[in-house]
Scaffold this motif. Structure first.
Motif, PDB file in Angstrom:
ATOM      1  N   LYS A 182      42.835  33.865  28.120  1.00 40.66           N
ATOM      2  CA  LYS A 182      43.689  34.783  27.363  1.00 40.66           C
ATOM      3  C   LYS A 182      44.733  35.436  28.274  1.00 40.66           C
ATOM      4  CE  LYS A 182      41.864  36.946  23.944  1.00 40.66           C
ATOM      5  NZ  LYS A 182      41.087  37.856  23.074  1.00 40.66           N
ATOM      6  N   ALA A 223      47.437  32.936  29.119  1.00 42.99           N
ATOM      7  CA  ALA A 223      48.326  32.647  27.990  1.00 42.99           C
ATOM      8  C   ALA A 223      49.194  33.845  27.608  1.00 42.99           C
ATOM      9  CB  ALA A 223      47.501  32.205  26.785  1.00 42.99           C
ATOM     10  N   ASN A 224      48.669  35.054  27.814  1.00 40.95           N
ATOM     11  CA  ASN A 224      49.389  36.271  27.401  1.00 40.95           C
ATOM     12  C   ASN A 224      49.371  37.326  28.512  1.00 40.95           C
ATOM     13  OD1 ASN A 224      49.818  35.642  24.378  1.00 40.95           O
ATOM     14  ND2 ASN A 224      47.616  35.315  24.673  1.00 40.95           N
ATOM     15  N   PRO A 255      50.280  40.450  30.689  1.00 36.84           N
ATOM     16  CA  PRO A 255      51.062  41.653  30.394  1.00 36.84           C
ATOM     17  C   PRO A 255      52.288  41.738  31.293  1.00 36.84           C
ATOM     18  CG  PRO A 255      49.108  42.214  31.661  1.00 36.84           C
ATOM     19  CD  PRO A 255      48.973  40.763  31.297  1.00 36.84           C
ATOM     20  N   MET A 260      41.720  42.800  29.126  1.00 35.66           N
ATOM     21  CA  MET A 260      43.124  42.812  28.743  1.00 35.66           C
ATOM     22  C   MET A 260      43.701  44.223  28.829  1.00 35.66           C
ATOM     23  SD  MET A 260      43.999  39.704  28.336  1.00 35.66           S
ATOM     24  CE  MET A 260      45.655  39.921  27.633  1.00 35.66           C
TER      25      MET A 260
END
Length: 248
Positions: free
Chosen positions: A46, A49-50, A52, A82
């Motif tokens: 995660k 892929a994303n 911050p 995250m």
């Protein structure tokens, strides 16, 4: 991962009832215990892929940190990692997410010191190149931070790689408070309405660094923080065992 890691997955408990009965019979996991669900995607995947957006002008822009994903953070509740990455990026920290192996806390609770030592060697070897490059190691779960910082050096006192990793490791709350003290935090924090109750976990207290989680919350404007210093009574993997779970 330890024997508490029989998660419900995305299907819930109902389709797994026959399996839960087998888990209780052969692994001692209470079939009525509420087990953590598995995430559909690991924290490592995660975050890749994303990622911050990092504020390269923020106060801690010179810092680099590897977030040790931990078993729970990587496989069960990825929101913890995250959120941690978002806070670090907001403050300018260059971050990576790595999960080479379990910290071995469930094995330590069972007295399996040889398996814990093996885990320590694997993780220390995986993190060594990052430490060489100037990265700090940050653990978002206090139990895992405790293992890396204190338990592993006791089990392998003559292992230089394990000692070096211990010296480079921070609990997440400890790390953010360190940023606040040394560089200052990025602007933009808004007040929290109402009070905040903070549970000081046993493995946070065992790190002997004070109430860092409470200190962190008090950095939020107008935060009214109440600290609870009592054991949750879960006991890690033991909290799912049939003979323990049914006594609570």
């Amino acid at each position: 991962m330890g024997d508490a890691d029989f998660g419900r997955g995305q299907l819930g408990d109902a389709p797994r009832q026959p399996l839960r009965g087998l888990e209780e019979k052969y692994a001692g996991i209470d079939k009525g215990a509420e087990l953590p669900e598995y995430a559909s995607q690991t924290l490592e995947a995660k975050a890749k892929a994303n990622p911050p957006a990092r504020d390269e002008a923020a106060p801690a822009k010179a810092r680099k940190a590897v977030l040790y994903a931990t078993c729970y953070g990587d496989y069960n509740d990825t929101s913890i990692g995250m959120a941690a990455l978002a806070v670090l990026a907001k403050n300018g920290v260059e971050t990576k997410v790595v999960h080479p192996h379990c910290c071995g806390m469930p094995k330590l609770e069972q007295g399996l010191l040889g398996e814990v030592a093996e885990a320590a060697r694997k993780v220390a070897a995986a993190f060594a190149p990052y430490i060489d490059e100037g990265y700090d190691i940050v653990a978002p779960v206090p139990s895992c931070a405790l293992m890396l910082k204190f338990e592993w050096p006791l089990i392998l006192p003559n292992d230089a790689s394990v000692k070096r990793l211990a010296e480079a490791t921070f609990d997440l709350s400890e790390y953010v408070v360190d940023i606040a003290r040394k560089e200052g935090l990025a602007d933009g924090m808004a007040p929290i309405e109402g009070g905040v109750a903070f549970h000081m976990s046993c493995h946070s207290r065992a790190q002997n660094f004070g109430q860092k989680g409470a200190e962190l919350l008090k950095l939020i404007p107008q935060a009214d923080v109440a600290v609870v210093e009592r054991c949750s009574g879960h006991g890690g993997a033991w909290g799912y065992k049939r003979e323990i779970s049914r006594r609570r």
